[in-house]
Structures are given as C-alpha cells and as structure tokens.
Design a protein around this motif. Structure first.
Motif, PDB file in Angstrom:
ATOM      1  N   ILE A  81       0.841  -1.200   0.000  1.00 25.48           N
ATOM      2  CA  ILE A  81       0.000   0.000   0.000  1.00 25.48           C
ATOM      3  C   ILE A  81       0.881   1.256   0.000  1.00 25.48           C
ATOM      4  CG2 ILE A  81      -1.660   1.339   1.366  1.00 25.48           C
ATOM      5  CD1 ILE A  81      -2.795  -1.474   2.260  1.00 25.48           C
ATOM      6  N   ALA A  82       1.953   1.225   0.780  1.00 29.58           N
ATOM      7  CA  ALA A  82       2.831   2.393   0.893  1.00 29.58           C
ATOM      8  C   ALA A  82       3.551   2.725  -0.416  1.00 29.58           C
ATOM      9  CB  ALA A  82       3.860   2.164   2.010  1.00 29.58           C
ATOM     10  N   VAL A  83       3.914   1.716  -1.181  1.00 27.73           N
ATOM     11  CA  VAL A  83       4.652   1.981  -2.422  1.00 27.73           C
ATOM     12  C   VAL A  83       3.728   2.215  -3.620  1.00 27.73           C
ATOM     13  CG1 VAL A  83       6.675   0.696  -1.626  1.00 27.73           C
ATOM     14  CG2 VAL A  83       4.990  -0.452  -3.080  1.00 27.73           C
ATOM     15  N   PHE A  84       2.432   2.046  -3.420  1.00 25.70           N
ATOM     16  CA  PHE A  84       1.486   2.222  -4.519  1.00 25.70           C
ATOM     17  C   PHE A  84       1.583   3.602  -5.173  1.00 25.70           C
ATOM     18  CE2 PHE A  84      -2.926   2.527  -6.271  1.00 25.70           C
ATOM     19  CZ  PHE A  84      -2.772   1.551  -7.236  1.00 25.70           C
ATOM     20  N   PRO A  85       1.786   4.687  -4.410  1.00 25.52           N
ATOM     21  CA  PRO A  85       1.932   5.993  -5.071  1.00 25.52           C
ATOM     22  C   PRO A  85       3.079   6.031  -6.086  1.00 25.52           C
ATOM     23  CG  PRO A  85       1.481   6.308  -2.754  1.00 25.52           C
ATOM     24  CD  PRO A  85       1.718   4.825  -2.949  1.00 25.52           C
ATOM     25  N   ALA A  86       4.154   5.299  -5.845  1.00 29.32           N
ATOM     26  CA  ALA A  86       5.255   5.264  -6.814  1.00 29.32           C
ATOM     27  C   ALA A  86       4.806   4.580  -8.101  1.00 29.32           C
ATOM     28  CB  ALA A  86       6.468   4.545  -6.223  1.00 29.32           C
ATOM     29  N   ASN A  87       4.005   3.528  -7.978  1.00 31.07           N
ATOM     30  CA  ASN A  87       3.497   2.851  -9.167  1.00 31.07           C
ATOM     31  C   ASN A  87       2.543   3.747  -9.943  1.00 31.07           C
ATOM     32  OD1 ASN A  87       4.958   0.602  -8.385  1.00 31.07           O
ATOM     33  ND2 ASN A  87       3.223  -0.355  -7.374  1.00 31.07           N
ATOM     34  N   ILE A  88       1.703   4.487  -9.211  1.00 33.37           N
ATOM     35  CA  ILE A  88       0.801   5.439  -9.863  1.00 33.37           C
ATOM     36  C   ILE A  88       1.620   6.515 -10.569  1.00 33.37           C
ATOM     37  CG2 ILE A  88      -0.929   7.244  -9.466  1.00 33.37           C
ATOM     38  CD1 ILE A  88      -1.982   5.494  -7.133  1.00 33.37           C
ATOM     39  N   ASN A  89       2.636   7.033  -9.891  1.00 32.49           N
ATOM     40  CA  ASN A  89       3.498   8.068 -10.456  1.00 32.49           C
ATOM     41  C   ASN A  89       4.142   7.585 -11.752  1.00 32.49           C
ATOM     42  OD1 ASN A  89       4.905  10.618 -10.403  1.00 32.49           O
ATOM     43  ND2 ASN A  89       6.715   9.498  -9.702  1.00 32.49           N
ATOM     44  N   MET A  90       4.607   6.352 -11.763  1.00 34.31           N
ATOM     45  CA  MET A  90       5.249   5.793 -12.951  1.00 34.31           C
ATOM     46  C   MET A  90       4.263   5.728 -14.118  1.00 34.31           C
ATOM     47  SD  MET A  90       7.258   2.215 -13.185  1.00 34.31           S
ATOM     48  CE  MET A  90       8.100   1.688 -14.647  1.00 34.31           C
ATOM     49  N   ALA A  91       3.031   5.300 -13.835  1.00 31.57           N
ATOM     50  CA  ALA A  91       2.026   5.170 -14.899  1.00 31.57           C
ATOM     51  C   ALA A  91       1.536   6.534 -15.383  1.00 31.57           C
ATOM     52  CB  ALA A  91       0.854   4.334 -14.401  1.00 31.57           C
ATOM     53  N   VAL A  92       1.184   7.404 -14.452  1.00 32.37           N
ATOM     54  CA  VAL A  92       0.611   8.705 -14.815  1.00 32.37           C
ATOM     55  C   VAL A  92       1.621   9.571 -15.555  1.00 32.37           C
ATOM     56  CG1 VAL A  92      -0.234  10.885 -13.831  1.00 32.37           C
ATOM     57  CG2 VAL A  92      -1.112   8.707 -12.979  1.00 32.37           C
ATOM     58  N   ASN A  93       2.862   9.536 -15.112  1.00 31.90           N
ATOM     59  CA  ASN A  93       3.891  10.396 -15.707  1.00 31.90           C
ATOM     60  C   ASN A  93       4.734   9.680 -16.758  1.00 31.90           C
ATOM     61  OD1 ASN A  93       3.317  12.853 -14.256  1.00 31.90           O
ATOM     62  ND2 ASN A  93       3.973  11.719 -12.450  1.00 31.90           N
ATOM     63  N   ASP A  94       4.348   8.438 -17.082  1.00 33.26           N
ATOM     64  CA  ASP A  94       5.018   7.663 -18.130  1.00 33.26           C
ATOM     65  C   ASP A  94       6.545   7.705 -17.957  1.00 33.26           C
ATOM     66  OD1 ASP A  94       5.060   6.029 -20.382  1.00 33.26           O
ATOM     67  OD2 ASP A  94       5.151   7.728 -21.763  1.00 33.26           O
ATOM     68  N   ILE A  95       6.985   7.333 -16.764  1.00 33.78           N
ATOM     69  CA  ILE A  95       8.401   7.396 -16.430  1.00 33.78           C
ATOM     70  C   ILE A  95       9.134   6.211 -17.062  1.00 33.78           C
ATOM     71  CG2 ILE A  95      10.092   7.351 -14.563  1.00 33.78           C
ATOM     72  CD1 ILE A  95       7.951   8.734 -12.819  1.00 33.78           C
ATOM     73  N   VAL A  96      10.119   6.524 -17.859  1.00 31.87           N
ATOM     74  CA  VAL A  96      10.900   5.505 -18.555  1.00 31.87           C
ATOM     75  C   VAL A  96      12.060   5.082 -17.663  1.00 31.87           C
ATOM     76  CG1 VAL A  96      12.292   5.015 -20.603  1.00 31.87           C
ATOM     77  CG2 VAL A  96      10.297   6.516 -20.774  1.00 31.87           C
ATOM     78  N   LEU A  97      12.209   3.773 -17.494  1.00 33.04           N
ATOM     79  CA  LEU A  97      13.310   3.244 -16.698  1.00 33.04           C
ATOM     80  C   LEU A  97      14.257   2.471 -17.597  1.00 33.04           C
ATOM     81  CD1 LEU A  97      11.373   1.965 -13.563  1.00 33.04           C
ATOM     82  CD2 LEU A  97      12.529   4.147 -13.876  1.00 33.04           C
ATOM     83  N   GLU A  98      15.531   2.784 -17.465  1.00 30.80           N
ATOM     84  CA  GLU A  98      16.546   2.103 -18.268  1.00 30.80           C
ATOM     85  C   GLU A  98      16.530   0.606 -17.973  1.00 30.80           C
ATOM     86  OE1 GLU A  98      21.363   2.148 -18.655  1.00 30.80           O
ATOM     87  OE2 GLU A  98      20.364   4.027 -18.169  1.00 30.80           O
ATOM     88  N   GLY A  99      16.581  -0.181 -19.021  1.00 31.46           N
ATOM     89  CA  GLY A  99      16.613  -1.627 -18.855  1.00 31.46           C
ATOM     90  C   GLY A  99      15.242  -2.273 -18.769  1.00 31.46           C
ATOM     91  N   ILE A 100      14.189  -1.461 -18.711  1.00 28.22           N
ATOM     92  CA  ILE A 100      12.827  -1.985 -18.672  1.00 28.22           C
ATOM     93  C   ILE A 100      12.137  -1.508 -19.947  1.00 28.22           C
ATOM     94  CG2 ILE A 100      10.596  -1.896 -17.484  1.00 28.22           C
ATOM     95  CD1 ILE A 100      12.129  -1.526 -14.880  1.00 28.22           C
ATOM     96  N   PRO A 101      11.540  -2.435 -20.698  1.00 27.60           N
ATOM     97  CA  PRO A 101      10.876  -2.005 -21.940  1.00 27.60           C
ATOM     98  C   PRO A 101       9.848  -0.909 -21.667  1.00 27.60           C
ATOM     99  CG  PRO A 101      10.890  -4.401 -21.754  1.00 27.60           C
ATOM    100  CD  PRO A 101      11.399  -3.856 -20.451  1.00 27.60           C
ATOM    101  N   HIS A 102       9.880   0.108 -22.524  1.00 30.72           N
ATOM    102  CA  HIS A 102       8.935   1.213 -22.355  1.00 30.72           C
ATOM    103  C   HIS A 102       7.625   0.853 -23.049  1.00 30.72           C
ATOM    104  CE1 HIS A 102       7.282   5.329 -23.259  1.00 30.72           C
ATOM    105  NE2 HIS A 102       7.275   5.240 -21.955  1.00 30.72           N
ATOM    106  N   ILE A 103       6.736   0.238 -22.253  1.00 30.16           N
ATOM    107  CA  ILE A 103       5.420  -0.159 -22.743  1.00 30.16           C
ATOM    108  C   ILE A 103       4.412   0.438 -21.754  1.00 30.16           C
ATOM    109  CG2 ILE A 103       3.946  -2.095 -23.392  1.00 30.16           C
ATOM    110  CD1 ILE A 103       6.550  -3.777 -23.609  1.00 30.16           C
ATOM    111  N   PRO A 104       3.922   1.648 -22.047  1.00 24.55           N
ATOM    112  CA  PRO A 104       3.074   2.355 -21.083  1.00 24.55           C
ATOM    113  C   PRO A 104       1.889   1.551 -20.554  1.00 24.55           C
ATOM    114  CG  PRO A 104       3.737   3.844 -22.826  1.00 24.55           C
ATOM    115  CD  PRO A 104       4.197   2.467 -23.231  1.00 24.55           C
ATOM    116  N   TRP A 105       1.243   0.742 -21.368  1.00 25.41           N
ATOM    117  CA  TRP A 105       0.086   0.002 -20.866  1.00 25.41           C
ATOM    118  C   TRP A 105       0.514  -1.010 -19.801  1.00 25.41           C
ATOM    119  CZ3 TRP A 105      -0.209  -5.258 -21.427  1.00 25.41           C
ATOM    120  CH2 TRP A 105       0.551  -5.851 -22.431  1.00 25.41           C
ATOM    121  N   LEU A 106       1.775  -1.446 -19.839  1.00 19.79           N
ATOM    122  CA  LEU A 106       2.258  -2.345 -18.778  1.00 19.79           C
ATOM    123  C   LEU A 106       2.381  -1.597 -17.455  1.00 19.79           C
ATOM    124  CD1 LEU A 106       4.973  -4.633 -20.429  1.00 19.79           C
ATOM    125  CD2 LEU A 106       2.699  -5.261 -19.601  1.00 19.79           C
ATOM    126  N   TYR A 107       2.703  -0.307 -17.522  1.00 14.09           N
ATOM    127  CA  TYR A 107       2.761   0.494 -16.292  1.00 14.09           C
ATOM    128  C   TYR A 107       1.386   0.527 -15.635  1.00 14.09           C
ATOM    129  CZ  TYR A 107       7.165   2.456 -18.198  1.00 14.09           C
ATOM    130  OH  TYR A 107       8.412   2.639 -18.699  1.00 14.09           O
TER     131      TYR A 107
END
Length: 133
Positions: A81-107
């Motif tokens: 529950i505590a880390v959920f805001p980071a997951n939301i942030n990644m999806a909403v702001n389409d944050i690209v992470l090196e080494g992870i395929p950039h597939i927004p719908w997966l976020y």
C-alpha cells in the motif's frame, strides 16, 4: 479452506518470499530506478527506497519463519500500500526506466497487480486451515 488449495500455500509463500527478498536487494544494488519513480512530493526519495527495500527483505525473511509469517504478511500488505503511489506516479507520468521495456500500458497493468500482491501476502500469512473430514 479446501485442503487441495491449501497444499499450494507453502510453495506460494516461498515464491513470494524469494520475490520480496530479490526485490528488496535490488533497492540496494540498483536504487536509481526506484528513486526515479518516487513521487516528487515525498521527501528523501533515496532514503525511502532504502527503507522500502529493507522492509521488503525483512518481510520476505519473515514469511520463511512460521512464528513470523502472519505478521510479515501484514507488514508486506502495508508495504504494498505504501509503495502504490510510486506505481501510480510511474504510470501517470510515463516514467521511462533504463533496462525496462517502455510499454506504457504495462505500467497501468502494474497497478491492479498490487491488489494481487496484497491478496497473495494475506493468503500465505493465514494459518493453515484445519478442515476435518
């Protein structure tokens, strides 16, 4: 609970434990991607990543120890529950992470996965059923 289903609890507890310990270790070995998805409104992103990694490892170890399994499962639920805001942030702001395929719908798919992880942690932390035939 059905004893046929109950037999999967131990291997799934081991799998969740391994997953949490590995994920927690990654917070220390490669914190940058985790820091990148911490919402800007939160203070000390690197410290939060280390703290969450520590508790992931602690929760994973706790799942392996029968007397600590149930409290560890509740701790992991709180952590998910505590880390959920980071997951939301990644999806909403389409944050690209090196080494992870950039597939927004997966976020976005990752968001309901948190509910699956919460249910998984809760289930493996429940005492074995004592159904009598």
């Amino acid at each position: 609970m059905d004893l046929a289903v109950e037999r999967f609890k131990f291997p799934l507890r081991l799998l969740l434990s391994a997953f949490m310990i590995a994920a927690g270790c990654l917070h220390f070995l490669n914190p940058a991607p985790f820091v990148k998805i911490v919402p800007a409104a939160l203070p000390a992103p690197a410290l939060l990543v280390y703290i969450s990694g520590f508790f992931e490892i602690l929760g994973g170890i706790g799942l392996l120890l029968p007397p600590l399994c149930q409290p560890a499962s509740w701790g992991l639920i709180a952590l998910f529950i505590a880390v959920f805001p980071a997951n939301i942030n990644m999806a909403v702001n389409d944050i690209v992470l090196e080494g992870i395929p950039h597939i927004p719908w997966l976020y976005w798919l990752r968001l309901p996965l948190q509910a699956v992880l919460i249910a998984w942690a809760w289930w493996v932390g429940q005492p074995a059923s004592e159904t009598k035939d």
